[in-house]
Motif scaffolding. Structure first.
Motif, PDB file in Angstrom:
ATOM      1  N   GLU A 140      19.055  -0.197 -11.229  1.00  0.00           N
ATOM      2  CA  GLU A 140      18.753  -1.009 -10.271  1.00  0.00           C
ATOM      3  C   GLU A 140      17.753  -0.698  -9.195  1.00  0.00           C
ATOM      4  O   GLU A 140      17.089  -1.198  -7.965  1.00  0.00           O
ATOM      5  N   ASN A 141      18.383   0.384  -8.932  1.00  0.00           N
ATOM      6  CA  ASN A 141      17.850   1.313  -7.288  1.00  0.00           C
ATOM      7  C   ASN A 141      16.519   1.116  -7.364  1.00  0.00           C
ATOM      8  O   ASN A 141      16.022   0.870  -6.426  1.00  0.00           O
ATOM      9  N   VAL A 142      15.835   1.250  -8.519  1.00  0.00           N
ATOM     10  CA  VAL A 142      14.272   1.262  -8.450  1.00  0.00           C
ATOM     11  C   VAL A 142      13.378  -0.063  -8.339  1.00  0.00           C
ATOM     12  O   VAL A 142      12.411  -0.508  -7.910  1.00  0.00           O
ATOM     13  N   MET A 143      15.058  -0.809  -9.216  1.00  0.00           N
ATOM     14  CA  MET A 143      14.271  -2.575  -9.614  1.00  0.00           C
ATOM     15  C   MET A 143      14.521  -3.239  -7.407  1.00  0.00           C
ATOM     16  O   MET A 143      13.509  -4.252  -7.664  1.00  0.00           O
ATOM     17  N   LEU A 144      14.986  -2.329  -6.839  1.00  0.00           N
ATOM     18  CA  LEU A 144      15.246  -3.019  -5.785  1.00  0.00           C
ATOM     19  C   LEU A 144      13.744  -2.980  -4.498  1.00  0.00           C
ATOM     20  O   LEU A 144      13.491  -3.431  -4.328  1.00  0.00           O
ATOM     21  N   ALA A 145      13.057  -1.953  -5.060  1.00  0.00           N
ATOM     22  CA  ALA A 145      11.988  -1.664  -4.875  1.00  0.00           C
ATOM     23  C   ALA A 145      10.866  -3.045  -5.158  1.00  0.00           C
ATOM     24  O   ALA A 145      10.079  -3.485  -4.001  1.00  0.00           O
ATOM     25  N   GLU A 146      11.121  -3.555  -6.120  1.00  0.00           N
ATOM     26  CA  GLU A 146      10.153  -5.500  -6.406  1.00  0.00           C
ATOM     27  C   GLU A 146      10.681  -6.288  -5.843  1.00  0.00           C
ATOM     28  O   GLU A 146      10.245  -7.101  -4.638  1.00  0.00           O
ATOM     29  N   VAL A 147      12.306  -5.854  -5.276  1.00  0.00           N
ATOM     30  CA  VAL A 147      13.182  -7.109  -4.436  1.00  0.00           C
ATOM     31  C   VAL A 147      12.225  -6.940  -3.335  1.00  0.00           C
ATOM     32  O   VAL A 147      11.918  -8.485  -2.430  1.00  0.00           O
ATOM     33  N   LEU A 175       0.525  -1.060  -0.011  1.00  0.00           N
ATOM     34  CA  LEU A 175       0.159   0.417  -0.127  1.00  0.00           C
ATOM     35  C   LEU A 175       0.968   1.159  -0.418  1.00  0.00           C
ATOM     36  O   LEU A 175       0.525   2.518  -0.447  1.00  0.00           O
ATOM     37  N   LEU A 176       2.371   1.100   0.515  1.00  0.00           N
ATOM     38  CA  LEU A 176       2.855   2.128   0.189  1.00  0.00           C
ATOM     39  C   LEU A 176       4.261   2.545   0.403  1.00  0.00           C
ATOM     40  O   LEU A 176       4.251   1.961  -0.401  1.00  0.00           O
ATOM     41  N   GLY A 177       4.143   3.631  -0.228  1.00  0.00           N
ATOM     42  CA  GLY A 177       5.755   3.807  -0.812  1.00  0.00           C
ATOM     43  C   GLY A 177       6.301   5.219  -0.138  1.00  0.00           C
ATOM     44  O   GLY A 177       5.507   5.933   0.616  1.00  0.00           O
ATOM     45  N   PHE A 178       7.703   5.190  -0.129  1.00  0.00           N
ATOM     46  CA  PHE A 178       7.649   6.205   0.891  1.00  0.00           C
ATOM     47  C   PHE A 178       8.901   7.077   0.033  1.00  0.00           C
ATOM     48  O   PHE A 178      10.119   6.573  -1.146  1.00  0.00           O
ATOM     49  N   VAL A 179       8.831   8.188   0.810  1.00  0.00           N
ATOM     50  CA  VAL A 179      10.392   9.171  -0.358  1.00  0.00           C
ATOM     51  C   VAL A 179      10.437   9.854   0.689  1.00  0.00           C
ATOM     52  O   VAL A 179       9.943  10.664   1.817  1.00  0.00           O
ATOM     53  N   PHE A 180      12.285  10.070   1.053  1.00  0.00           N
ATOM     54  CA  PHE A 180      12.868  10.535   2.145  1.00  0.00           C
ATOM     55  C   PHE A 180      13.833  11.583   1.597  1.00  0.00           C
ATOM     56  O   PHE A 180      14.494  12.603   0.829  1.00  0.00           O
ATOM     57  N   GLN A 181      13.956  13.147   2.665  1.00  0.00           N
ATOM     58  CA  GLN A 181      15.292  14.222   2.825  1.00  0.00           C
ATOM     59  C   GLN A 181      16.353  13.557   1.864  1.00  0.00           C
ATOM     60  O   GLN A 181      16.534  13.685   0.793  1.00  0.00           O
ATOM     61  N   SER A 182      16.739  12.992   2.303  1.00  0.00           N
ATOM     62  CA  SER A 182      17.958  12.062   2.005  1.00  0.00           C
ATOM     63  C   SER A 182      18.225  11.236   0.681  1.00  0.00           C
ATOM     64  O   SER A 182      19.116  10.390   0.422  1.00  0.00           O
ATOM     65  N   PHE A 183      17.291  10.967   0.154  1.00  0.00           N
ATOM     66  CA  PHE A 183      17.220  10.141  -1.134  1.00  0.00           C
ATOM     67  C   PHE A 183      16.883   8.583  -0.384  1.00  0.00           C
ATOM     68  O   PHE A 183      16.567   7.303  -1.380  1.00  0.00           O
ATOM     69  N   HIS A 184      18.590   7.968  -0.097  1.00  0.00           N
ATOM     70  CA  HIS A 184      18.805   6.646   0.671  1.00  0.00           C
ATOM     71  C   HIS A 184      18.333   5.964  -1.072  1.00  0.00           C
ATOM     72  O   HIS A 184      18.819   4.392  -1.022  1.00  0.00           O
ATOM     73  N   LEU A 185      19.243   6.512  -1.618  1.00  0.00           N
ATOM     74  CA  LEU A 185      20.213   5.173  -2.985  1.00  0.00           C
ATOM     75  C   LEU A 185      21.202   4.782  -2.257  1.00  0.00           C
ATOM     76  O   LEU A 185      21.572   5.270  -2.643  1.00  0.00           O
ATOM     77  N   LEU A 186      21.786   3.575  -3.981  1.00  0.00           N
ATOM     78  CA  LEU A 186      23.113   2.928  -3.205  1.00  0.00           C
ATOM     79  C   LEU A 186      23.717   3.423  -3.769  1.00  0.00           C
ATOM     80  O   LEU A 186      23.373   3.887  -5.074  1.00  0.00           O
ATOM     81  N   SER A 187      25.073   3.871  -4.374  1.00  0.00           N
ATOM     82  CA  SER A 187      25.734   4.724  -4.634  1.00  0.00           C
ATOM     83  C   SER A 187      26.925   3.596  -5.835  1.00  0.00           C
ATOM     84  O   SER A 187      27.199   4.342  -7.294  1.00  0.00           O
ATOM     85  N   TYR A 188      26.608   2.710  -5.364  1.00  0.00           N
ATOM     86  CA  TYR A 188      27.345   1.661  -6.627  1.00  0.00           C
ATOM     87  C   TYR A 188      25.881   0.875  -7.357  1.00  0.00           C
ATOM     88  O   TYR A 188      26.706   0.005  -7.898  1.00  0.00           O
ATOM     89  N   ARG A 189      24.659   1.364  -7.460  1.00  0.00           N
ATOM     90  CA  ARG A 189      24.328   0.187  -7.979  1.00  0.00           C
ATOM     91  C   ARG A 189      23.550   1.776  -9.173  1.00  0.00           C
ATOM     92  O   ARG A 189      23.777   2.827  -8.913  1.00  0.00           O
ATOM     93  N   THR A 190      22.862   1.281 -10.490  1.00  0.00           N
ATOM     94  CA  THR A 190      23.173   2.150 -11.941  1.00  0.00           C
ATOM     95  C   THR A 190      21.038   2.893 -10.895  1.00  0.00           C
ATOM     96  O   THR A 190      20.137   2.143 -10.128  1.00  0.00           O
TER      97      THR A 190
END
Length: 224
Positions: free
Chosen positions: A104-111, A86-101
């Protein structure tokens, strides 16, 4: 139809010897399709409220129902399942993995959401297209501007097609021009039918929203 979010007399305290009361008797309902800002000074309870709405924390007293489901009564694993559906989250500090494209960062949400592997890259590309950054799919986040990183974070938040987007200071690290672009993007998602709750200390962001809930010392001071 029940409210998407329903908090009844919710309080949250931390510690046992001299407990800190972060929330005090909060009653709040949010219907599907609303655009709500939760505004207040630092320490007013905004993040605590977001964590409870997002099933990341539980009330000390009171009750919380998400889409009609008593979230307090669920096990941690079932709460995680409800959250991922039901939920998606967006944070001030982005929380993206710097070593992933970016892709890939977006695909990880589906994992984490345990969605099927088939079509995962295509769905991630579609989410990136929805936020206007599909051309950077093969780039790593360190090569992006702050606004571009936030767009990637929003794509990650919507790839699982949530009912509600929870945003914690989504413009806090951005200059005014970039922040305006992010608000325009979030407004477009709201107009497309997504429920959006934004935590902010910025009066401009609060004025932009459809409805403003102001927290004062853990209580709702106003709701308009």
């Amino acid at each position: 139809m029940p409210p998407l979010v329903q908090l009844v007399d919710v309080s949250r305290s931390y510690g046992s010897v001299a407990p800190v009361r972060a929330l005090r008797g909060v009653d709040l309902e949010v219907d599907s399709g609303e655009l709500v800002s939760v505004v207040g000074a630092s320490g007013s309870g905004k993040t605590t409220l977001l964590n409870i709405i997002g099933c990341l924390d539980r009330p000390t007293t009171g009750s919380y129902r998400l889409d009609g489901v008593d979230a307090d009564s669920l096990s941690d694993s079932r709460r995680a399942g409800l959250r991922s559906r039901l939920l998606g989250f967006v944070f001030q500090s982005f929380h993206l993995l710097s070593y992933r494209t970016v892709l890939e960062n977006v695909m990880l949400a589906e994992v984490y959401g345990r969605r099927e592997w088939a079509g995962r890259a295509e769905r991630a590309r579609n989410a990136l297209a929805a936020v206007g950054i599909e051309d950077r799919a093969d780039t790593v986040p360190t090569r992006l501007s702050g606004g571009q990183r936030q767009r990637v974070a929003i794509a990650r938040a919507i790839v699982n097609q949530p009912r509600m987007l929870l945003c914690d200071e989504p413009t806090g690290n951005l200059d005014s021009v970039t922040a305006a672009g992010i608000l325009e993007l979030l407004g477009g998602l709201y107009e497309a039918g997504l429920t959006v709750i934004v935590i902010t200390h910025d009066p401009g962001v609060a004025e932009w929203s459809q409805r403003q809930v102001r927290l004062v010392d853990g209580r709702i001071g106003s709701d308009r």
